[in-house]
Design a protein around this motif. Structure first.
Motif, PDB file in Angstrom:
ATOM      1  N   GLY A  36       0.919  -0.966   0.087  1.00  0.00           N
ATOM      2  CA  GLY A  36       0.063  -0.233  -0.102  1.00  0.00           C
ATOM      3  C   GLY A  36       0.933   1.184   0.106  1.00  0.00           C
ATOM      4  O   GLY A  36       1.929   1.336   0.008  1.00  0.00           O
ATOM      5  N   PRO A  37       0.073   2.783   0.073  1.00  0.00           N
ATOM      6  CA  PRO A  37       1.011   3.746  -0.282  1.00  0.00           C
ATOM      7  C   PRO A  37       1.743   4.111   1.026  1.00  0.00           C
ATOM      8  O   PRO A  37       1.216   3.564   2.419  1.00  0.00           O
ATOM      9  N   ARG A  38       2.650   4.967   0.940  1.00  0.00           N
ATOM     10  CA  ARG A  38       3.340   5.623   2.256  1.00  0.00           C
ATOM     11  C   ARG A  38       2.286   6.188   3.279  1.00  0.00           C
ATOM     12  O   ARG A  38       2.608   5.953   4.338  1.00  0.00           O
ATOM     13  N   PHE A  39       1.461   7.013   2.780  1.00  0.00           N
ATOM     14  CA  PHE A  39       0.861   7.696   3.593  1.00  0.00           C
ATOM     15  C   PHE A  39      -0.872   7.446   3.565  1.00  0.00           C
ATOM     16  O   PHE A  39      -1.640   8.226   2.948  1.00  0.00           O
ATOM     17  N   PRO A  40      -1.268   6.441   4.021  1.00  0.00           N
ATOM     18  CA  PRO A  40      -2.707   5.963   3.742  1.00  0.00           C
ATOM     19  C   PRO A  40      -3.753   6.963   4.812  1.00  0.00           C
ATOM     20  O   PRO A  40      -3.034   7.503   5.787  1.00  0.00           O
ATOM     21  N   SER A  41      -4.815   7.398   4.212  1.00  0.00           N
ATOM     22  CA  SER A  41      -5.670   8.002   4.879  1.00  0.00           C
ATOM     23  C   SER A  41      -6.670   7.091   5.823  1.00  0.00           C
ATOM     24  O   SER A  41      -7.208   6.080   5.379  1.00  0.00           O
TER      25      SER A  41
END
Length: 302
Positions: free
Chosen positions: A165-170
Motif C-alpha cells: 500500500g501507499p506510504r501515507f494512507p488516509s
C-alpha cells in the motif's frame, strides 16, 4: 548506501517474502482463496466453528506465523464457507503486550492481502467508558483512537513496501460506512437494537487494565470503549486496501471513580464472551450474507 540502511531495506523485503511464502503455503492446502477474513477476539472464537467444510491449521504449523499466548485464544486459522462466501477465521490474535513487534502482530493481515482477502471483520472484547454501555452490549466501531500509534508505535513504521500500500494512507473512512449501516439494521431485525451502539474504540498497550485517571483521560478524548488490540490490524488492512468492519463486545465497565467496588479480570471478560457468542455469530453471519462482490474485478460492491 550505509550498512544500516541496506539492512533495513533487506529486512523490509524479507518481510514481504515471508508473507508471500506463508500465503503460498496456505494456498497449496486450501480449496478456495478467502474473500473475507474474520479476527475473533477473546472468548469469541466459536464463530469459526460455524464455517462449513473447514480446513484448520494451528498457528505453529504455518511458516513464519506467530503463536498466541493468551487464554481464550485457540491459536488456529480456519478456512471454510460462511453463507456461501469463502472465509478465513483467526481464532486468536497477537498483541504487543505478548512481546511481539507490531509488524509481527499484523503479519496475518498482510498474508490475507496476498491470499486475496477484500473485507476484514475484526471483533474484540472491550471495557466501557460510556455511561450508557453495559456489559453484554455490542459496539459497532465507527472510528478508533490508536494510543500506541500516536506515540509512533505504528505497524507502518519503517520503509514502506508499495506492494502492500501507499506510504501515507488516509484513515478518515477506515470503518466501512455501508457495513456499519447494514450491521445496525441487522441488530434491529434481531431485536437487539437496544443493546447495539456505534462508537469510538481506543487501543491501549496493556496488559494491565486502565487506572482511574487513565480511564477519565480516555473518556475526555472521546473514546466510548477501550481495549488492547484491533487498531494495528485495522491500520494495516486499510493500508492494504481492504474494507473494514469492527465490532466490540462490551465485557465490563471501566472504573472511573476511586470509590467504585467494580473490578475486572480476564476470566470475567471470557465469561461475557461466552454469554454473547450466539448473538455475535448471528450478526456476523448475516453481515457476511449481505456482502456482494463484483465478478469482473473481484472487488466488493457497496
Amino acid at each position: 548506501m550505509d550498512q544500516g540502511a541496506e539492512g533495513r531495506c533487506w529486512h523490509c523485503s524479507r518481510r514481504y517474502e515471508d508473507c508471500e511464502e506463508t500465503a503460498r503455503w496456505l494456498l497449496d492446502r486450501i480449496q478456495c482463496p478467502p474473500d473475507i477474513a474474520i479476527i475473533c477476539g477473546s472468548g469469541l472464537g466459536l464463530l469459526a466453528e460455524t464455517l462449513s467444510s473447514p480446513k484448520i491449521f494451528n498457528y505453529s504449523q504455518i511458516p513464519h506465523f506467530p503463536e498466541s499466548t493468551v487464554v481464550g485464544h485457540s491459536g488456529q486459522l480456519v478456512f471454510g464457507a460462511l453463507q456461501d462466501k469463502s472465509c478465513v477465521c483467526m481464532k486468536g490474535r497477537f498483541h504487543v503486550y505478548e512481546g511481539y513487534p507490531l509488524w509481527k502482530v499484523t503479519f496475518p493481515i498482510r498474508v490475507f492481502k496476498l491470499l486475496g482477502v477484500k473485507v476484514l471483520m475484526v471483533t474484540n472484547a472491550a471495557g466501557s467508558l460510556c455511561e450508557t454501555y453495559r456489559p453484554g452490549d455490542l459496539m459497532i466501531i465507527r472510528d478508533h483512537i490508536n494510543m500506541p500509534g500516536l506515540a509512533a508505535l505504528n505497524p507502518l513504521r519503517g520503509p514502506n513496501d508499495d506492494r502492500f500500500g501507499p506510504r501515507f494512507p488516509s484513515l478518515w473512512d477506515t470503518y466501512d460506512r455501508d457495513l456499519r449501516i447494514t450491521a445496525l439494521e441487522i441488530a434491529q431485525k434481531l431485536g437487539q437494537a437496544n443493546l447495539t451502539h456505534e462508537g469510538v474504540y481506543c487501543m491501549v498497550g496493556g496488559p494491565n487494565f486502565e487506572s482511574v485517571a487513565e480511564a477519565k483521560f480516555l473518556q475526555k478524548l472521546g473514546a466510548d470503549a477501550v481495549g488492547m488490540s484491533t487498531a494495528p490490524e485495522v491500520v494495516v488492512a486499510k493500508h492494504c486496501g481492504m474494507r473494514v468492519f469492527g465490532l466490540s463486545l462490551i465485557t465490563n465497565r471501566v472504573a472511573q471513580a476511586y470509590e467504585t467496588q467494580e473490578s475486572v479480570n480476564h476470566s470475567s471478560v471470557l465469561e461475557v464472551g461466552k454469554q454473547r457468542s450466539q448473538l455475535l455469530q448471528m450478526l456476523i453471519t448475516d453481515l457476511v450474507r449481505s456482502i456482494q462482490f463484483k465478478v469482473e474485478n473481484q472487488e466488493p460492491a457497496a
